[in-house]
Design a protein around this motif. Structure first.
Motif, PDB file in Angstrom:
ATOM      1  N   MET A 149       0.689  -1.403  -0.309  1.00 35.32           N
ATOM      2  CA  MET A 149      -0.004  -0.134  -0.331  1.00 35.32           C
ATOM      3  C   MET A 149       0.988   1.559  -0.203  1.00 35.32           C
ATOM      4  O   MET A 149       1.458   1.282   0.777  1.00 35.32           O
ATOM      5  CB  MET A 149      -0.899  -0.063   0.699  1.00 35.32           C
ATOM      6  CG  MET A 149      -1.955   1.056   1.216  1.00 35.32           C
ATOM      7  SD  MET A 149      -3.101   0.847   2.762  1.00 35.32           S
ATOM      8  CE  MET A 149      -4.441  -0.131   1.742  1.00 35.32           C
ATOM      9  N   SER A 150       0.454   2.207  -1.005  1.00 34.88           N
ATOM     10  CA  SER A 150       1.655   4.159  -0.989  1.00 34.88           C
ATOM     11  C   SER A 150       0.678   4.604  -0.437  1.00 34.88           C
ATOM     12  O   SER A 150      -0.408   4.431   0.190  1.00 34.88           O
ATOM     13  CB  SER A 150       1.461   3.625  -2.476  1.00 34.88           C
ATOM     14  OG  SER A 150       0.292   4.240  -2.707  1.00 34.88           O
ATOM     15  N   GLY A 151       1.351   5.637   0.403  1.00 38.48           N
ATOM     16  CA  GLY A 151       0.904   6.977   0.423  1.00 38.48           C
ATOM     17  C   GLY A 151       1.810   6.536   2.262  1.00 38.48           C
ATOM     18  O   GLY A 151       1.337   5.699   2.635  1.00 38.48           O
ATOM     19  N   LEU A 152       0.315   7.392   2.438  1.00 37.43           N
ATOM     20  CA  LEU A 152       0.028   7.416   4.301  1.00 37.43           C
ATOM     21  C   LEU A 152      -1.177   7.566   4.712  1.00 37.43           C
ATOM     22  O   LEU A 152      -2.472   6.918   3.832  1.00 37.43           O
ATOM     23  CB  LEU A 152       0.564   8.997   4.732  1.00 37.43           C
ATOM     24  CG  LEU A 152       2.299   9.391   4.670  1.00 37.43           C
ATOM     25  CD1 LEU A 152       2.368  10.650   4.813  1.00 37.43           C
ATOM     26  CD2 LEU A 152       3.365   8.580   5.101  1.00 37.43           C
ATOM     27  N   PHE A 153      -1.561   6.812   6.251  1.00 33.76           N
ATOM     28  CA  PHE A 153      -2.713   6.619   6.029  1.00 33.76           C
ATOM     29  C   PHE A 153      -3.180   7.879   6.898  1.00 33.76           C
ATOM     30  O   PHE A 153      -4.265   8.055   7.149  1.00 33.76           O
ATOM     31  CB  PHE A 153      -2.622   5.359   7.584  1.00 33.76           C
ATOM     32  CG  PHE A 153      -2.117   4.549   6.975  1.00 33.76           C
ATOM     33  CD1 PHE A 153      -2.987   3.189   6.475  1.00 33.76           C
ATOM     34  CD2 PHE A 153      -0.749   3.726   7.363  1.00 33.76           C
ATOM     35  CE1 PHE A 153      -3.089   2.307   5.513  1.00 33.76           C
ATOM     36  CE2 PHE A 153      -0.762   2.352   6.971  1.00 33.76           C
ATOM     37  CZ  PHE A 153      -1.745   1.494   5.545  1.00 33.76           C
ATOM     38  N   ASP A 184      -2.191  10.172  -0.192  1.00 28.43           N
ATOM     39  CA  ASP A 184      -2.150   9.360  -0.833  1.00 28.43           C
ATOM     40  C   ASP A 184      -1.712   8.091  -1.872  1.00 28.43           C
ATOM     41  O   ASP A 184      -0.683   7.226  -1.374  1.00 28.43           O
ATOM     42  CB  ASP A 184      -3.445   9.402  -1.353  1.00 28.43           C
ATOM     43  CG  ASP A 184      -4.221   7.714  -1.553  1.00 28.43           C
ATOM     44  OD1 ASP A 184      -4.128   7.003  -0.542  1.00 28.43           O
ATOM     45  OD2 ASP A 184      -4.183   7.582  -3.189  1.00 28.43           O
ATOM     46  N   LEU A 185      -0.291   8.894  -2.893  1.00 32.65           N
ATOM     47  CA  LEU A 185       0.789   8.754  -3.068  1.00 32.65           C
ATOM     48  C   LEU A 185       1.895   8.331  -2.835  1.00 32.65           C
ATOM     49  O   LEU A 185       2.739   7.700  -3.501  1.00 32.65           O
ATOM     50  CB  LEU A 185       0.689   9.579  -4.579  1.00 32.65           C
ATOM     51  CG  LEU A 185      -0.914   9.717  -5.521  1.00 32.65           C
ATOM     52  CD1 LEU A 185      -0.473  10.214  -6.987  1.00 32.65           C
ATOM     53  CD2 LEU A 185      -0.944   8.522  -6.331  1.00 32.65           C
ATOM     54  N   GLY A 186       2.091   9.248  -2.034  1.00 31.21           N
ATOM     55  CA  GLY A 186       3.365   9.924  -1.356  1.00 31.21           C
ATOM     56  C   GLY A 186       4.344   9.737  -2.185  1.00 31.21           C
ATOM     57  O   GLY A 186       5.742   9.652  -1.915  1.00 31.21           O
ATOM     58  N   ARG A 187       4.188  10.818  -3.111  1.00 28.65           N
ATOM     59  CA  ARG A 187       4.639  11.548  -3.331  1.00 28.65           C
ATOM     60  C   ARG A 187       4.580  12.919  -3.795  1.00 28.65           C
ATOM     61  O   ARG A 187       3.112  13.202  -4.262  1.00 28.65           O
ATOM     62  CB  ARG A 187       5.325  11.070  -4.741  1.00 28.65           C
ATOM     63  CG  ARG A 187       4.602  10.328  -5.802  1.00 28.65           C
ATOM     64  CD  ARG A 187       4.733   9.444  -7.167  1.00 28.65           C
ATOM     65  NE  ARG A 187       3.776   9.286  -8.133  1.00 28.65           N
ATOM     66  CZ  ARG A 187       3.270  10.503  -8.144  1.00 28.65           C
ATOM     67  NH1 ARG A 187       3.370  11.199  -8.361  1.00 28.65           N
ATOM     68  NH2 ARG A 187       1.848   9.368  -8.939  1.00 28.65           N
ATOM     69  N   PRO A 188       5.504  14.024  -4.184  1.00 28.08           N
ATOM     70  CA  PRO A 188       4.770  15.166  -5.004  1.00 28.08           C
ATOM     71  C   PRO A 188       4.232  14.523  -6.414  1.00 28.08           C
ATOM     72  O   PRO A 188       3.932  14.189  -6.194  1.00 28.08           O
ATOM     73  CB  PRO A 188       5.877  15.717  -5.460  1.00 28.08           C
ATOM     74  CG  PRO A 188       7.020  15.581  -4.670  1.00 28.08           C
ATOM     75  CD  PRO A 188       6.640  13.860  -4.158  1.00 28.08           C
ATOM     76  N   LEU A 189       2.690  15.033  -6.743  1.00 25.81           N
ATOM     77  CA  LEU A 189       2.257  15.051  -7.351  1.00 25.81           C
ATOM     78  C   LEU A 189       3.148  16.334  -8.401  1.00 25.81           C
ATOM     79  O   LEU A 189       3.570  17.085  -8.957  1.00 25.81           O
ATOM     80  CB  LEU A 189       0.827  16.478  -7.142  1.00 25.81           C
ATOM     81  CG  LEU A 189       0.034  15.883  -6.393  1.00 25.81           C
ATOM     82  CD1 LEU A 189      -1.348  16.537  -6.518  1.00 25.81           C
ATOM     83  CD2 LEU A 189      -0.258  14.382  -6.711  1.00 25.81           C
ATOM     84  N   ASP A 190       2.490  15.413 -10.284  1.00 28.29           N
ATOM     85  CA  ASP A 190       3.889  15.782 -11.075  1.00 28.29           C
ATOM     86  C   ASP A 190       2.320  16.600 -12.153  1.00 28.29           C
ATOM     87  O   ASP A 190       1.160  16.695 -11.439  1.00 28.29           O
ATOM     88  CB  ASP A 190       2.870  14.719 -12.371  1.00 28.29           C
ATOM     89  CG  ASP A 190       4.590  13.395 -12.055  1.00 28.29           C
ATOM     90  OD1 ASP A 190       5.106  13.500 -11.312  1.00 28.29           O
ATOM     91  OD2 ASP A 190       3.811  11.468 -12.270  1.00 28.29           O
ATOM     92  N   TYR A 191       2.959  17.790 -12.835  1.00 26.96           N
ATOM     93  CA  TYR A 191       2.102  18.849 -13.000  1.00 26.96           C
ATOM     94  C   TYR A 191       1.787  17.879 -14.729  1.00 26.96           C
ATOM     95  O   TYR A 191       2.505  18.804 -15.262  1.00 26.96           O
ATOM     96  CB  TYR A 191       2.842  20.505 -13.046  1.00 26.96           C
ATOM     97  CG  TYR A 191       2.151  21.084 -13.347  1.00 26.96           C
ATOM     98  CD1 TYR A 191       1.369  21.908 -12.590  1.00 26.96           C
ATOM     99  CD2 TYR A 191       2.370  21.901 -15.129  1.00 26.96           C
ATOM    100  CE1 TYR A 191       0.054  22.944 -12.972  1.00 26.96           C
ATOM    101  CE2 TYR A 191       1.476  22.883 -15.453  1.00 26.96           C
ATOM    102  CZ  TYR A 191       0.572  22.799 -14.906  1.00 26.96           C
ATOM    103  OH  TYR A 191      -0.488  24.456 -15.327  1.00 26.96           O
ATOM    104  N   ASP A 192       0.434  17.201 -14.742  1.00 31.54           N
ATOM    105  CA  ASP A 192      -0.021  17.152 -15.891  1.00 31.54           C
ATOM    106  C   ASP A 192      -1.560  17.904 -15.857  1.00 31.54           C
ATOM    107  O   ASP A 192      -2.506  17.092 -15.269  1.00 31.54           O
ATOM    108  CB  ASP A 192      -0.138  15.434 -15.684  1.00 31.54           C
ATOM    109  CG  ASP A 192      -0.335  15.199 -17.080  1.00 31.54           C
ATOM    110  OD1 ASP A 192      -1.408  16.181 -17.609  1.00 31.54           O
ATOM    111  OD2 ASP A 192       0.127  14.138 -16.819  1.00 31.54           O
ATOM    112  N   GLU A 193      -1.682  18.531 -16.133  1.00 29.73           N
ATOM    113  CA  GLU A 193      -3.045  19.551 -16.030  1.00 29.73           C
ATOM    114  C   GLU A 193      -4.109  18.559 -16.702  1.00 29.73           C
ATOM    115  O   GLU A 193      -4.865  18.451 -15.681  1.00 29.73           O
ATOM    116  CB  GLU A 193      -3.367  20.407 -17.470  1.00 29.73           C
ATOM    117  CG  GLU A 193      -3.990  21.052 -16.846  1.00 29.73           C
ATOM    118  CD  GLU A 193      -4.893  22.592 -17.983  1.00 29.73           C
ATOM    119  OE1 GLU A 193      -5.535  23.447 -17.418  1.00 29.73           O
ATOM    120  OE2 GLU A 193      -3.148  23.122 -18.434  1.00 29.73           O
TER     121      GLU A 193
END
Length: 60
Positions: A1-5, A38-47
């Motif tokens: 499971m990725s991300g944080l609870f 939830d993803l456990g990482r920064p979001l990609d800048y994909d509009e």
């Protein structure tokens, strides 16, 4: 499971940091924060991807 609870949420920071945003902008902001954790990482800048996640396809 990725991300944080869970993640720390400081009400004073939220209130002072989002005071000038509209209700809609605050909703988008918190949705994006939750997605990032939830993803456990920064979001990609994909509009297109961000719009789909928020329920607003870019072609609308």
């Amino acid at each position: 499971m990725s991300g944080l609870f869970k993640f720390d949420f400081y009400t004073r920071d939220w209130i002072s940091g989002t005071r000038e945003l509209s209700d809609r902008a605050r909703g988008v902001y918190v949705d994006l924060l939750v997605r990032m954790y939830d993803l456990g990482r920064p979001l990609d800048y994909d509009e297109s991807d961000l719009c789909r996640f928020l329920g607003n396809p870019p072609w609308k």
